[in-house]
Design an enzyme around this catalytic site. Structure first.
Site, PDB file in Angstrom:
ATOM      1  N   TYR A 137     -29.771  17.263 -36.836  1.00  0.00           N
ATOM      2  CA  TYR A 137     -28.661  18.054 -36.290  1.00  0.00           C
ATOM      3  C   TYR A 137     -27.371  17.526 -36.889  1.00  0.00           C
ATOM      4  CZ  TYR A 137     -25.223  19.917 -32.991  1.00  0.00           C
ATOM      5  OH  TYR A 137     -24.144  20.555 -32.441  1.00  0.00           O
ATOM      6  N   GLU A 151     -21.770  24.174 -37.204  1.00  0.00           N
ATOM      7  CA  GLU A 151     -22.972  23.574 -36.625  1.00  0.00           C
ATOM      8  C   GLU A 151     -24.182  23.944 -37.479  1.00  0.00           C
ATOM      9  OE1 GLU A 151     -24.544  23.103 -32.146  1.00  0.00           O
ATOM     10  OE2 GLU A 151     -24.721  25.143 -32.919  1.00  0.00           O
TER      11      GLU A 151
END
Length: 387
Positions: free
Chosen positions: A109, A197
């Site tokens: 991530y 993101e």
């Protein structure tokens, strides 16, 4: 302003971030054409909406063969996809992203955002990619790594390498991650973004890093100098009322209550909603008409509030600093007459010529109740709804 995944990946690719080969499609035929252009016989079809959780909701499909692709594309286009982030109404699917599938050995991530407390651009990374980062942060905070970019010197390569080693990457992968993070920082600053993101940031069978999914938000206040990105706006993904508000220069956010709010100033609007809640009511919206309120703007604001069928009463809370209260009162009266409002309207005015403004409201003969304080206004509008 949110971007679709295919738009976010186009931006990332422009700044040198590796993304899977793929193209958007707006129809079943276009999806088949993209598949032919990509080649092969298996693809991934992704619904393009402004909301996460698409995979769990059936919005991401792996297909083999043109027939399966045609069926998957036809089954997604024109539907409303409901995920845990969209709410029960879901979001309409008008666009697809058709990509080559990727072999994933590991998922990470990575995000870049503005930390309002630190007043800095911050990178967040985790070895637990592909999962809800909020849940990871709550249950396993040790898996979250951060790097704070200096506002003058910017993000440094050593910070990127520290995150790479903390993620357990190998030498070439650490170098690739550093290059990728520096590219994202450049993209973030040059295009006035508020969020980038990548979840997951995938490590493929060849050990290379690829942005398998991406989410980008553009700072609305900077759209005046990011015209190319502003053209990427997809109004179908927004609340129609919020989209209409932007066209008239109004700041509007729809809520679940039944008391419409019209206020000038964001802080005053928040205080107004707080007092409505304090006295047992439920605000139906946040609506800031701005400091330079005009009669036309007030009329459009009333129309906007009344487009919500749940609204049973309206509270107008205006501080007359830039514009006098008597002129505001005239605008409110004109707007009420023009729109033909049949529900109770409570108005609290304060500021220059406030007495003249209240007198105009009182003598208008319309269904308008003038309040002498914000607390009194909140009590009156809540009582009107209860009646």
């Amino acid at each position: 302003m949110n971007l679709h995944e295919y738009q976010a990946k186009a931006l990332l690719a422009e700044y040198g971030v590796p993304v899977p080969a793929g193209k958007p499609a707006f129809s079943v035929n276009e999806a088949l054409e993209v598949a032919d252009e990509l080649g092969g016989d298996n693809w991934v079809v992704k619904a393009q909406i402004h909301g996460g959780g698409r995979g769990k909701a059936g919005g991401v499909k792996k297909v083999i063969g043109r027939d399966a692709l045609e069926k998957a594309a036809g089954g997604l286009l024109g539907t409303r996809l409901v995920t845990h982030q969209t709410g029960p109404a879901g979001q309409p699917v008008h666009r697809l992203l058709v990509e080559h599938p990727s072999v994933v050995m590991r998922e990470l991530y990575l995000a870049c955002l503005v930390d309002r407390v630190l007043e800095r651009i911050v990178f967040i990374a985790s070895s637990a990619g592909g999962m809800d980062i909020e849940e990871i942060a709550a249950k396993h905070p040790e898996k979250i790594m951060k790097a704070v970019a200096d506002p003058v010197a910017g993000l440094q390569a050593y910070q990127c390498r520290e995150i790479g080693f903390a993620l357990g990457l190998k030498d070439k992968q650490v170098t690739a991650l550093a290059r990728l993070m520096l590219s994202i920082h450049h993209l973030f600053c040059s295009r006035d973004l508020s969020l980038v993101e990548i979840n997951p940031l995938a490590i493929g069978a060849d050990g290379e890093l690829t942005a398998l999914d991406a989410k980008i938000q553009v700072d609305d206040n900077a759209l005046y100098r990011q015209k190319a990105l502003e053209e990427w706006c997809d109004p179908s993904q927004d609340d129609p009322k919020e989209h209409m508000a932007r066209e008239f220069g109004l700041s509007y956010i729809a809520l679940d209550g039944n008391i419409g709010c019209m206020v000038n100033g964001a802080g005053l609007a928040m205080a107004t909603m707080d007092l409505i809640k304090l006295h047992g009511g439920m605000p139906a919206n946040f609506l800031d008409v701005g400091g330079g309120t005009t009669a036309d703007k007030v009329a459009e604001a009333f129309k906007l509030i009344l487009s919500d069928k749940n609204v049973k009463a309206i509270l107008v809370n205006i501080f007359g600093g830039i514009v006098r209260c008597d002129l505001i009162a005239e605008g409110i009266i004109k707007a009420v007459q023009e729109v033909g409002i049949e529900i109770p309207v409570v108005v609290r005015l304060e500021g220059t010529n406030v007495d003249k403004g209240r007198a105009l409201l009182k003598s208008s003969g319309l269904k308008i109740t003038a309040a002498d304080s914000l607390t009194n206004a909140a009590k009156l509008v809540v009582a009107a709804v209860r009646k």
